[in-house]
Scaffold this motif. Structure first.
Motif, mmCIF file in Angstrom:
data_model
loop_
_atom_site.group_PDB
_atom_site.id
_atom_site.type_symbol
_atom_site.label_atom_id
_atom_site.label_comp_id
_atom_site.label_asym_id
_atom_site.label_seq_id
_atom_site.Cartn_x
_atom_site.Cartn_y
_atom_site.Cartn_z
ATOM 1 N N GLY A 249 0.809 -1.211 0.000
ATOM 2 C CA GLY A 249 0.000 0.000 0.000
ATOM 3 C C GLY A 249 0.839 1.255 0.000
ATOM 4 N N ASP A 250 1.757 1.348 0.936
ATOM 5 C CA ASP A 250 2.561 2.563 1.073
ATOM 6 C C ASP A 250 3.263 2.951 -0.216
ATOM 7 O OD1 ASP A 250 1.840 2.633 3.724
ATOM 8 O OD2 ASP A 250 3.760 1.912 4.495
ATOM 9 N N TYR A 251 3.802 1.967 -0.921
ATOM 10 C CA TYR A 251 4.711 2.254 -2.031
ATOM 11 C C TYR A 251 4.172 1.803 -3.386
ATOM 12 C CZ TYR A 251 7.814 2.976 1.926
ATOM 13 O OH TYR A 251 8.365 3.420 3.102
ATOM 14 N N GLN A 252 2.859 1.638 -3.513
ATOM 15 C CA GLN A 252 2.357 1.111 -4.779
ATOM 16 C C GLN A 252 2.479 2.108 -5.916
ATOM 17 O OE1 GLN A 252 -2.062 0.805 -5.457
ATOM 18 N NE2 GLN A 252 -2.124 0.970 -3.241
ATOM 19 N N ASP A 253 2.643 3.397 -5.644
ATOM 20 C CA ASP A 253 2.796 4.400 -6.698
ATOM 21 C C ASP A 253 4.256 4.780 -6.937
ATOM 22 O OD1 ASP A 253 0.077 4.341 -6.784
ATOM 23 O OD2 ASP A 253 -0.230 6.465 -6.338
ATOM 24 N N ALA A 254 5.182 4.214 -6.174
ATOM 25 C CA ALA A 254 6.588 4.610 -6.264
ATOM 26 C C ALA A 254 7.282 3.947 -7.448
ATOM 27 C CB ALA A 254 7.310 4.250 -4.970
ATOM 28 N N MET A 255 8.366 4.571 -7.912
ATOM 29 C CA MET A 255 9.153 4.037 -9.022
ATOM 30 C C MET A 255 10.634 4.219 -8.714
ATOM 31 S SD MET A 255 6.913 5.661 -12.191
ATOM 32 C CE MET A 255 6.748 7.282 -11.415
ATOM 33 N N LEU A 256 11.404 3.153 -8.878
ATOM 34 C CA LEU A 256 12.856 3.204 -8.719
ATOM 35 C C LEU A 256 13.509 2.537 -9.924
ATOM 36 C CD1 LEU A 256 13.313 2.232 -4.949
ATOM 37 C CD2 LEU A 256 13.535 4.515 -5.953
ATOM 38 N N ALA A 257 14.548 3.173 -10.449
ATOM 39 C CA ALA A 257 15.157 2.685 -11.683
ATOM 40 C C ALA A 257 15.712 1.277 -11.544
ATOM 41 C CB ALA A 257 16.255 3.647 -12.122
ATOM 42 N N ASN A 258 16.276 0.940 -10.408
ATOM 43 C CA ASN A 258 16.914 -0.362 -10.237
ATOM 44 C C ASN A 258 16.091 -1.334 -9.404
ATOM 45 O OD1 ASN A 258 19.293 0.299 -11.730
ATOM 46 N ND2 ASN A 258 19.996 1.520 -9.990
#
Length: 509
Positions: A249-258
């Motif tokens: 839930g907390d990070y479902q919209d986050a994006m990280l390149a690696n």
């Protein structure tokens, strides 16, 4: 007595499929067929083709173990007619079958092909009972609404299923915890990984076939790690529940390149082809909350995707009809830029998402909506071309689920039937939710000039181009007023930067 042929399609890989209900295996022959018409109607990702062919072959073995007679036609069978209807007629003749039973397919295109068989076979098309809501139930819900917003449909699905309900009230006192689910992720977080499976002998044979027949298709075939058996798909989902759901839930919209997967389940491909059951998944997620192993915002967000969004877009697809995929309310006509296939662009966010898609046949919903989808809408790309790209490149994509997400949600091409506003954003959103911008040639904080992030001036150019439409949208009217307050030299600067950039798109900027 003549046998009845049961056609099982590639996204119907469950013994609970409606066409098998109440059927005595001694009276039926099951047909499963790998055909070029289905493998090639869009240039599917190599991993997608391999996944489905392998899952189909494993399911055929599962059915045989249950006592069914399965006539399975491989793609490289010299007698393969190349189409579903051609294989139905050929196999029906071989078995002396005069009746065809099939569960409703997930695309208008396939439904039309099957309906045409009614001229030569006694055809029975059964509703797909794997969904919570029937077409009639969705249409009845829609008829009562001025606006078909998913949130209100989702609440009805919660009431119908009893999921996350405490009596008549939603668990936790509110229906939706989405405001808690928008945290950017840090590279320092310990990220789980989706469960991976080594290809067995059957899958290796499929990989060889795909290498021989689809080497020119988009995507990297190997390494191949998807589950292709039901037990493995269930293990992959159980792994998600135990390792990733608590922070999903907390990070479902986050994006990280690696970090290509973060806390996402990466099981939609198993769900959409029938290897997983949606209600069983939702109930298992609810149990994680009830047992104190996952927080409510994570579980509610996951369940909303299963019984809310997934059911809702299916309802929209079938209600709106086969012309839905051709809608183009914003009049966008630009060809799809070549870097959607190559990844060769200096925009780090687009490059990361395309390269991930190429390698994994997967990207999560924010990468699809707010990076590749957002850019296509801002740039005025033909929404049908965008639709065909998403349908081709993702292993979980079938038209019933992909088209509303693309045409309606991502491109606003249905004019607001599905989404309450265009999901347009400048580079600031991508910078806030990802680490892409730190490694980009463009400067995300620059507003104008050749070094500025293209999302920044394309956003305001989009507002300017569609000003008359957007000024009447309650969620976009303020942006129109902000644009109107710009001095004329600033407006000219935006238009000039956008025109310069858009003129060079096909050069792989």
């Amino acid at each position: 007595m003549a046998k009845t042929l049961i056609l099982i399609l590639g996204d119907q890989l469950t013994p609970k499929i409606a066409s098998l209900h109440g059927a005595d295996p001694s009276d039926y022959v099951i047909l499963m067929a790998e055909v070029m018409a289905e493998a090639g109607y869009v240039p599917h990702h190599q991993k997608k083709i391999a996944f489905l062919f392998s899952a189909m072959r494993h399911f055929a073995e599962e059915l045989r173990d249950l006592g069914w007679v399965v006539d399975y036609v491989t793609l490289d069978d010299p007698a393969n007619a190349g189409s579903l209807s051609g294989e139905v007629l050929r196999v029906a003749q071989r078995h002396g079958a005069i009746r065809l039973r099939v569960t409703e397919p997930g695309e208008w295109r396939v439904l039309d092909e099957l309906r045409a068989l009614d001229a030569v076979l006694d055809l029975e098309i059964l509703p797909d009972s794997r969904f919570v809501t029937s077409h009639a139930e969705f249409d009845a819900w829609a008829e009562r609404r001025k606006a078909l917003r998913m949130e209100y449909f989702y609440r009805d699905m919660r009431r119908k299923t009893g999921l996350l309900m405490d009596g008549e009230e939603p668990t936790g006192g509110q229906w939706n915890f989405d405001h808690d689910n928008r945290k950017p992720a840090s590279r320092e977080l310990l990220m789980p990984r989706p469960l991976r499976f080594a290809p067995d002998t059957m899958t290796e044979a499929v990989l060889d076939l795909v290498e021989a027949r689809f080497a020119g298709n988009f995507g990297k075939l190997r390494p191949f790690w998807f589950a292709t058996r039901r037990a493995d798909a269930e293990a992959a989902f159980d792994h998600f529940l135990k390792t990733a759901l608590p922070r999903f839930g907390d990070y479902q919209d986050a994006m990280l390149a690696n970090e290509r997967f973060l806390y996402h389940a990466v099981v939609a491909l198993y769900l959409n082809c029938g290897l997983l059951d949606p209600l069983a998944m939702a109930r298992a997620a609810e149990e994680e909350y009830r047992a104190g192993r996952a927080p409510l915002n994570a579980v509610e967000g996951f369940i909303r995707q299963i019984i809310g969004w997934r059911e809702y877009v299916r309802g929209i697809y079938w209600r709106e009809g086969p012309d839905y995929v051709r809608r183009n309310a914003l009049g966008a006509t630009r060809p799809l830029p070549s870097f959607y296939w190559t990844g060769e662009t200096d925009m780090a966010c687009i490059r990361a998402c395309v390269e991930q898609t190429r390698d994994e046949a997967y990207a999560h919903h924010i990468q699809r909506l707010m990076v590749t989808g957002n850019f296509a809408m801002l740039a005025g790309v033909d929404p049908f071309a965008v639709h065909e790209w998403y349908l081709a490149v993702y292993a979980d994509a079938y038209e019933w689920v992909e088209a509303p997400n693309t045409v309606g949600m991502s491109q606003f091409a249905d004019g607001g039937l599905l989404a309450s506003k265009p999901y347009a954003a400048s580079g600031a959103y991508i910078d806030r939710m990802s680490d892409y911008c730190g490694g980009c040639r463009y400067e995300v904080k620059a507003k104008a000039g050749t070094s500025a992030c293209p999302f920044n001036y394309l956003y305001w150019d989009f507002v300017a181009r569609h000003r008359d439409r957007l000024k009447g949208n309650p969620r976009m009217a303020q942006m129109v007023r902000n644009y109107d307050r710009f001095a004329e030299p600033r407006k000219a600067e935006i238009a000039g930067d956008a025109a310069r950039f858009l003129a060079t798109l096909d050069g792989g900027i």
